[in-house]
Design a protein around this motif. Structure first.
Motif, PDB file in Angstrom:
ATOM      1  N   GLY A 131       0.808  -1.209   0.000  1.00  0.00           N
ATOM      2  CA  GLY A 131       0.000   0.000   0.000  1.00  0.00           C
ATOM      3  C   GLY A 131       0.847   1.268   0.000  1.00  0.00           C
ATOM      4  O   GLY A 131       2.055   1.237   0.249  1.00  0.00           O
ATOM      5  N   GLU A 132       0.205   2.417  -0.293  1.00  0.00           N
ATOM      6  CA  GLU A 132       0.894   3.701  -0.340  1.00  0.00           C
ATOM      7  C   GLU A 132       1.360   4.109   1.052  1.00  0.00           C
ATOM      8  O   GLU A 132       0.687   3.860   2.045  1.00  0.00           O
ATOM      9  N   SER A 133       2.522   4.750   1.107  1.00  0.00           N
ATOM     10  CA  SER A 133       3.024   5.293   2.367  1.00  0.00           C
ATOM     11  C   SER A 133       4.073   6.353   2.057  1.00  0.00           C
ATOM     12  O   SER A 133       4.658   6.376   0.971  1.00  0.00           O
ATOM     13  N   ARG A 134       4.303   7.233   3.024  1.00  0.00           N
ATOM     14  CA  ARG A 134       5.311   8.278   2.843  1.00  0.00           C
ATOM     15  C   ARG A 134       6.702   7.676   2.687  1.00  0.00           C
ATOM     16  O   ARG A 134       7.554   8.215   1.974  1.00  0.00           O
ATOM     17  N   ALA A 135       6.922   6.565   3.330  1.00  0.00           N
ATOM     18  CA  ALA A 135       8.229   5.908   3.234  1.00  0.00           C
ATOM     19  C   ALA A 135       8.541   5.514   1.800  1.00  0.00           C
ATOM     20  O   ALA A 135       9.684   5.661   1.334  1.00  0.00           O
ATOM     21  N   PHE A 136       7.524   5.017   1.072  1.00  0.00           N
ATOM     22  CA  PHE A 136       7.751   4.635  -0.327  1.00  0.00           C
ATOM     23  C   PHE A 136       7.978   5.862  -1.205  1.00  0.00           C
ATOM     24  O   PHE A 136       8.739   5.819  -2.177  1.00  0.00           O
ATOM     25  N   THR A 137       7.314   6.992  -0.871  1.00  0.00           N
ATOM     26  CA  THR A 137       7.534   8.229  -1.627  1.00  0.00           C
ATOM     27  C   THR A 137       8.971   8.691  -1.461  1.00  0.00           C
ATOM     28  O   THR A 137       9.640   9.070  -2.428  1.00  0.00           O
ATOM     29  N   ARG A 138       9.445   8.661  -0.213  1.00  0.00           N
ATOM     30  CA  ARG A 138      10.840   9.032   0.032  1.00  0.00           C
ATOM     31  C   ARG A 138      11.796   8.065  -0.658  1.00  0.00           C
ATOM     32  O   ARG A 138      12.808   8.475  -1.239  1.00  0.00           O
ATOM     33  N   ALA A 139      11.466   6.791  -0.589  1.00  0.00           N
ATOM     34  CA  ALA A 139      12.327   5.774  -1.213  1.00  0.00           C
ATOM     35  C   ALA A 139      12.416   5.994  -2.716  1.00  0.00           C
ATOM     36  O   ALA A 139      13.491   5.836  -3.308  1.00  0.00           O
ATOM     37  N   MET A 151       6.942  16.145  -1.914  1.00  0.00           N
ATOM     38  CA  MET A 151       8.113  15.957  -1.058  1.00  0.00           C
ATOM     39  C   MET A 151       7.992  16.767   0.226  1.00  0.00           C
ATOM     40  O   MET A 151       7.397  17.839   0.239  1.00  0.00           O
ATOM     41  N   ASP A 152       8.566  16.241   1.299  1.00  0.00           N
ATOM     42  CA  ASP A 152       8.667  17.051   2.498  1.00  0.00           C
ATOM     43  C   ASP A 152       9.938  17.894   2.404  1.00  0.00           C
ATOM     44  O   ASP A 152      10.803  17.667   1.551  1.00  0.00           O
ATOM     45  N   MET A 189      13.451  16.206   2.404  1.00  0.00           N
ATOM     46  CA  MET A 189      13.826  15.534   1.162  1.00  0.00           C
ATOM     47  C   MET A 189      14.194  16.533   0.070  1.00  0.00           C
ATOM     48  O   MET A 189      15.091  16.291  -0.740  1.00  0.00           O
ATOM     49  N   ILE A 190      13.495  17.675   0.037  1.00  0.00           N
ATOM     50  CA  ILE A 190      13.818  18.710  -0.958  1.00  0.00           C
ATOM     51  C   ILE A 190      15.232  19.223  -0.723  1.00  0.00           C
ATOM     52  O   ILE A 190      16.018  19.388  -1.658  1.00  0.00           O
ATOM     53  N   ILE A 191      15.561  19.472   0.549  1.00  0.00           N
ATOM     54  CA  ILE A 191      16.902  19.972   0.875  1.00  0.00           C
ATOM     55  C   ILE A 191      17.966  18.939   0.519  1.00  0.00           C
ATOM     56  O   ILE A 191      18.990  19.265  -0.085  1.00  0.00           O
ATOM     57  N   VAL A 194      13.399  25.390  -2.318  1.00  0.00           N
ATOM     58  CA  VAL A 194      13.014  25.133  -0.932  1.00  0.00           C
ATOM     59  C   VAL A 194      12.176  26.266  -0.345  1.00  0.00           C
ATOM     60  O   VAL A 194      11.082  26.041   0.184  1.00  0.00           O
ATOM     61  N   LEU A 195      12.690  27.500  -0.434  1.00  0.00           N
ATOM     62  CA  LEU A 195      11.978  28.624   0.181  1.00  0.00           C
ATOM     63  C   LEU A 195      10.552  28.801  -0.339  1.00  0.00           C
ATOM     64  O   LEU A 195       9.625  29.008   0.462  1.00  0.00           O
ATOM     65  N   PRO A 196      10.315  28.750  -1.666  1.00  0.00           N
ATOM     66  CA  PRO A 196       8.928  28.893  -2.131  1.00  0.00           C
ATOM     67  C   PRO A 196       7.994  27.839  -1.555  1.00  0.00           C
ATOM     68  O   PRO A 196       6.848  28.142  -1.209  1.00  0.00           O
ATOM     69  N   VAL A 197       8.481  26.596  -1.444  1.00  0.00           N
ATOM     70  CA  VAL A 197       7.643  25.521  -0.904  1.00  0.00           C
ATOM     71  C   VAL A 197       7.343  25.763   0.574  1.00  0.00           C
ATOM     72  O   VAL A 197       6.191  25.667   1.018  1.00  0.00           O
TER      73      VAL A 197
END
Length: 305
Positions: A40-48, A132-133, A136-138, A223-226
């Motif tokens: 299933g979907e999860s933030r961990a998979f998005t980061r991965a 992205m959080d 992760m962007i940084i 980063v700053l705009p987000v």
């Protein structure tokens, strides 16, 4: 030195980098999709997914690229120059303005293409960043990308092109950088910015200036705009004001960038190469088989995106 063979070998290295990175990304992406179907979907998979994409480029594609480029003669500048603090921040404003100017051009062209075709083209970069959080962007945009991109598109490339003249190194570095981004939204600003970065590196011989500048541009533009936008949406008044000021700075920077280029371009002193050529570099590239394969691979990447 056979110029056509040298250019072709360089292009083959970039073609191999493009092919290896894309193949690894597709393979890892398919495996991650399988895990998503199972768990299933999860933030961990998005980061991965984001980290896997970076690993495909710089953990798999880059070592192959570095090995191939290492077999091609290079010429590193021995007399390095320093940039004063005022000059550095002046270049920062120029680069920031050019980034937004190129972004506007790309956006307008894609909107026009979408209107003609009756399709809605979204900005793939904004779509990805939106998922992205901040951490992760940084990590990906402010730390990993500037270091690796400056090595790949400035250090490795410019050191092998300056024997044919500074203009050749600047133009091809910008073009390769733009093509490698794989979409029209980023192509224009990446090409312009890549050329400016190549000029800066070929003038100073210090890649750390490029990395620092690239990090700041990605920080200010990514980063700053987000951060400010998300905080503004949450009702933070200071973030709302900050976001507005950042947008004003972007438009002012675009105007300043145009003025600087218009008034100072003819004053730039380009150093010439020391390899004698029988034909123009444009004709040399068109006759190099590697150039056409790299161009074909880049076009395929644009179509896939």
């Amino acid at each position: 030195m056979d110029t056509r063979r040298q250019i072709s070998r360089i292009c083959w290295a970039y073609t191999a980098f493009l092919a290896a990175s894309t193949a690894a990304q597709l393979l890892f992406g398919a495996l991650l999709e399988l895990f998503v179907l199972i768990f299933g979907e999860s933030r961990a998979f998005t980061r991965a997914a984001l980290l896997v994409s970076e690993f495909a480029m710089y953990g798999i594609g880059f070592p192959l690229f570095a090995w191939l480029m290492g077999r091609i003669p290079s010429c590193e500048m021995k007399e390095k120059k320093k940039i004063r603090v005022g000059q550095f921040f002046g270049m920062l404003v120029l680069c920031y303005g050019l980034t937004y100017l190129g972004n506007v051009i790309g956006g307008l062209l894609m909107e026009a293409a979408g209107t003609l075709k009756g399709a809605d083209y979204s900005n793939p970069v904004s779509d990805v960043i939106g998922q992205m959080d901040v951490g992760m962007i940084i990590l990906t945009s402010v730390i990993i990308a500037p270091v690796m991109e400056e090595l790949v598109f400035r250090k490795y490339l410019v050191d092998r092109l300056v024997p044919y003249g500074q203009k050749t190194a600047v133009v091809l570095s910008g073009l390769f950088f733009g093509l490698f981004h794989g979409n029209f939204y980023q192509f224009f600003y990446a090409t312009i910015l890549g050329a400016v970065f190549a000029w800066m590196y070929s003038t100073t011989g210090r890649i750390r200036y490029n990395i620092a500048m690239h990090m700041l541009i990605n920080l200010l533009g990514g980063v700053l705009p987000v951060v400010l936008s998300r905080s503004s949406d949450a009702g933070n008044l200071f973030a709302f004001l900050g976001y507005g000021c950042l947008n004003i700075f972007a438009y002012v920077s675009m105007v300043i960038a145009v003025i600087i280029l218009a008034s100072h371009y003819r004053q730039i002193h380009w150093f010439s190469g020391w390899v004698r050529r029988e034909e123009s570099m444009v004709l040399t590239c068109l006759k190099a088989p590697g150039f056409w394969f790299f161009l074909a691979g880049s076009v395929l990447l644009f179509l896939m995106g």
